[in-house]
Design a protein around this motif. Structure first.
Motif, PDB file in Angstrom:
ATOM      1  N   GLY A  51     -42.757   0.307  61.171  1.00 28.84           N
ATOM      2  CA  GLY A  51     -42.904   1.610  60.593  1.00 28.84           C
ATOM      3  C   GLY A  51     -42.640   2.850  60.219  1.00 28.84           C
ATOM      4  N   GLU A  52     -41.716   2.416  61.477  1.00 27.93           N
ATOM      5  CA  GLU A  52     -40.179   3.806  60.962  1.00 27.93           C
ATOM      6  C   GLU A  52     -38.536   3.189  60.988  1.00 27.93           C
ATOM      7  OE1 GLU A  52     -41.624   5.788  65.338  1.00 27.93           O
ATOM      8  OE2 GLU A  52     -40.733   3.819  65.779  1.00 27.93           O
ATOM      9  N   SER A  53     -38.559   3.772  59.591  1.00 28.34           N
ATOM     10  CA  SER A  53     -37.365   3.913  59.293  1.00 28.34           C
ATOM     11  C   SER A  53     -35.973   5.227  59.701  1.00 28.34           C
ATOM     12  CB  SER A  53     -36.843   3.449  57.881  1.00 28.34           C
ATOM     13  OG  SER A  53     -38.034   4.545  57.185  1.00 28.34           O
ATOM     14  N   ASN A  54     -35.161   4.753  59.023  1.00 31.52           N
ATOM     15  CA  ASN A  54     -33.936   5.748  59.309  1.00 31.52           C
ATOM     16  C   ASN A  54     -34.296   7.361  58.647  1.00 31.52           C
ATOM     17  OD1 ASN A  54     -31.858   7.944  58.412  1.00 31.52           O
ATOM     18  ND2 ASN A  54     -30.324   6.400  58.996  1.00 31.52           N
ATOM     19  N   ALA A  82     -26.008  13.098  57.250  1.00 36.29           N
ATOM     20  CA  ALA A  82     -24.859  12.241  58.119  1.00 36.29           C
ATOM     21  C   ALA A  82     -25.601  11.020  58.810  1.00 36.29           C
ATOM     22  CB  ALA A  82     -24.339  13.501  58.768  1.00 36.29           C
ATOM     23  N   THR A  83     -25.277   9.849  58.206  1.00 35.78           N
ATOM     24  CA  THR A  83     -25.339   8.449  58.692  1.00 35.78           C
ATOM     25  C   THR A  83     -24.841   7.462  59.026  1.00 35.78           C
ATOM     26  OG1 THR A  83     -27.876   6.800  58.915  1.00 35.78           O
ATOM     27  CG2 THR A  83     -26.426   7.505  56.875  1.00 35.78           C
ATOM     28  N   LEU A  84     -24.763   6.127  59.407  1.00 33.57           N
ATOM     29  CA  LEU A  84     -24.092   5.295  59.582  1.00 33.57           C
ATOM     30  C   LEU A  84     -25.000   3.672  59.372  1.00 33.57           C
ATOM     31  CD1 LEU A  84     -23.595   3.336  62.731  1.00 33.57           C
ATOM     32  CD2 LEU A  84     -21.686   5.480  63.093  1.00 33.57           C
ATOM     33  N   THR A  85     -26.306   4.144  59.267  1.00 32.60           N
ATOM     34  CA  THR A  85     -27.424   3.304  59.448  1.00 32.60           C
ATOM     35  C   THR A  85     -28.354   4.011  57.732  1.00 32.60           C
ATOM     36  OG1 THR A  85     -28.230   4.570  61.155  1.00 32.60           O
ATOM     37  CG2 THR A  85     -26.269   2.489  62.183  1.00 32.60           C
ATOM     38  N   PRO A  86     -28.392   3.394  57.264  1.00 36.13           N
ATOM     39  CA  PRO A  86     -28.707   4.372  56.440  1.00 36.13           C
ATOM     40  C   PRO A  86     -30.186   2.692  55.869  1.00 36.13           C
ATOM     41  CG  PRO A  86     -26.656   3.100  55.008  1.00 36.13           C
ATOM     42  CD  PRO A  86     -26.390   2.926  56.757  1.00 36.13           C
ATOM     43  N   ASP A  87     -31.071   3.501  55.148  1.00 30.80           N
ATOM     44  CA  ASP A  87     -32.203   2.122  54.691  1.00 30.80           C
ATOM     45  C   ASP A  87     -32.166   1.190  54.139  1.00 30.80           C
ATOM     46  OD1 ASP A  87     -33.839   3.860  56.618  1.00 30.80           O
ATOM     47  OD2 ASP A  87     -35.093   3.742  54.845  1.00 30.80           O
ATOM     48  N   SER A 142     -28.800  11.522  61.272  1.00 39.32           N
ATOM     49  CA  SER A 142     -29.698  10.642  61.414  1.00 39.32           C
ATOM     50  C   SER A 142     -29.836   9.012  61.986  1.00 39.32           C
ATOM     51  CB  SER A 142     -31.259  10.627  60.195  1.00 39.32           C
ATOM     52  OG  SER A 142     -32.431   9.616  59.659  1.00 39.32           O
ATOM     53  N   GLU A 143     -29.942   8.079  62.185  1.00 42.22           N
ATOM     54  CA  GLU A 143     -29.438   6.804  62.791  1.00 42.22           C
ATOM     55  C   GLU A 143     -30.647   5.743  63.446  1.00 42.22           C
ATOM     56  OE1 GLU A 143     -26.615   6.287  62.564  1.00 42.22           O
ATOM     57  OE2 GLU A 143     -25.119   7.781  62.515  1.00 42.22           O
ATOM     58  N   VAL A 144     -30.360   4.726  62.839  1.00 40.52           N
ATOM     59  CA  VAL A 144     -31.717   3.661  64.060  1.00 40.52           C
ATOM     60  C   VAL A 144     -30.007   2.254  64.272  1.00 40.52           C
ATOM     61  CG1 VAL A 144     -32.700   1.714  63.443  1.00 40.52           C
ATOM     62  CG2 VAL A 144     -32.952   4.187  62.246  1.00 40.52           C
TER      63      VAL A 144
END
Length: 329
Positions: A51-54, A82-87, A142-144
């Motif tokens: 249930g958690e995401s970028n 700024a992210t390199l791990t988008p949804d 934000s990153e995952v």
């Protein structure tokens, strides 16, 4: 000294609830708490759960920043994530945040500059508010990274964590407080030292010809370390020299939290006492673009920054990219 531009009205952060410790990693790969701590300074990191995401982390951090800034989502003019791990590759995380916040007036886009992404985004925001100081811009890192980590590779899986940090910026209230200068750099000739190839158009998903490892972060650690220490020192000195400021005049240095040895090297080169350098890598690991905004929010919460303080933020990341932002708080 140049007049100040982007002024931070409020900050916020969001971290997943799940904590992955070095002891947990000892049960997953051939490593040890001692080995990880000595080489990186990391003791634990946060990892997203179900249930958690970028975009959800980014939205939570954004809501906290807006609340502290006293700004309504409807008042935002622009959202930069700024992210390199988008949804997804499409839509962007920024658009998902815009929808979740109800920021109907705001333009929104993602920016990819790896670990330097937040400072790149803050630099863009600075240009917008210098043009019109009334603008209100939401800047998020934000990153995952846990979804891009090979949990069988002991050289990289110990490094990364998930999280988000946000800042609401507008024009300087007095021309003295806010961003004094920004410095952005890149060197594409060294791209091969730190990569995440999989799922791009050249390395499409589910292609059996592509090695499984290329769908995760791959790094030549020693070479990256050498480049990082040189670049972060150079861009830090560039910011100080441009402003005519001596390192000893800094009140706080907030470096990208990638490796405690890199942070210590930079501290020693700038001849700063430990209390003038903010460190939280032991709690979160390397959260890439989220690293500096998370640290900035914690520094404020801990009372490490007060009005009039001179703060320098410095980053380095894959690409390679590196950047610095000097601010009068």
């Amino acid at each position: 000294m140049r007049k100040a531009g982007a002024f931070i009205l409020g900050t916020g952060r969001a971290l997943p609830s799940r904590v992955l410790t070095n002891q947990d990693l000892e049960r997953m790969v051939d490593t040890s708490d001692e080995w990880i701590t000595q080489r990186t300074g990391i003791k634990e990191r946060r990892i997203v759960g179900e249930g958690e995401s970028n975009s959800r982390l980014a939205t939570t951090a954004a809501r906290r920043a807006l609340s502290r800034a006293g700004v309504s989502p409807e008042d935002l003019d622009l959202i930069i994530v700024a992210t390199l791990t988008p949804d997804y590759l499409m839509p962007s995380v920024a658009v998902l945040v815009q929808q979740a916040l109800g920021a109907r007036r705001a333009g929104a886009f993602d920016l990819s500059a790896t670990c330097s992404g937040f400072l790149y985004a803050l630099s863009i925001a600075d240009k917008f508010v210098r043009e019109d100081p009334k603008r209100k811009i939401l800047v998020i890192g934000s990153e995952v990274l846990s979804h891009k980590t090979n949990w069988e590779d002991r050289t990289t899986c110990v490094l990364f964590g998930d999280g988000a940090g946000a800042a609401v910026v507008t024009g300087s209230p007095d021309g003295e407080r806010g961003v004094l200068s920004t410095h952005l750099h890149a060197d594409g000739s060294l791209w091969h030292l730190l990569t995440l190839k999989g799922c791009g158009s050249l390395y499409p998903p589910c292609d059996p010809r592509i090695p499984r490892e290329d769908y995760f972060i791959r790094m030549q650690g020693r070479e990256v370390f050498k480049q990082a220490v040189r670049a972060m020192e150079a861009v830090a000195m560039e910011a100080l020299e441009t402003a005519g400021v001596a390192p000893g005049e800094l009140d706080l240095l907030i470096p990208h939290q990638a490796n405690i040895r890199i942070i210590e090297y930079l501290r020693e080169r700038l001849e700063l006492p430990p209390e003038k350098v903010f460190v939280n890598i032991h709690r979160y690991g390397n959260t890439s673009a989220a690293s500096i905004p998370i640290a900035l929010d914690e520094a404020l919460e801990e009372g490490r920054l007060k009005e009039g303080d001179l703060v320098l933020m410095v980053s380095f990341g894959g690409g390679f990219t590196w950047a610095s932002v000097l601010m009068r708080w």
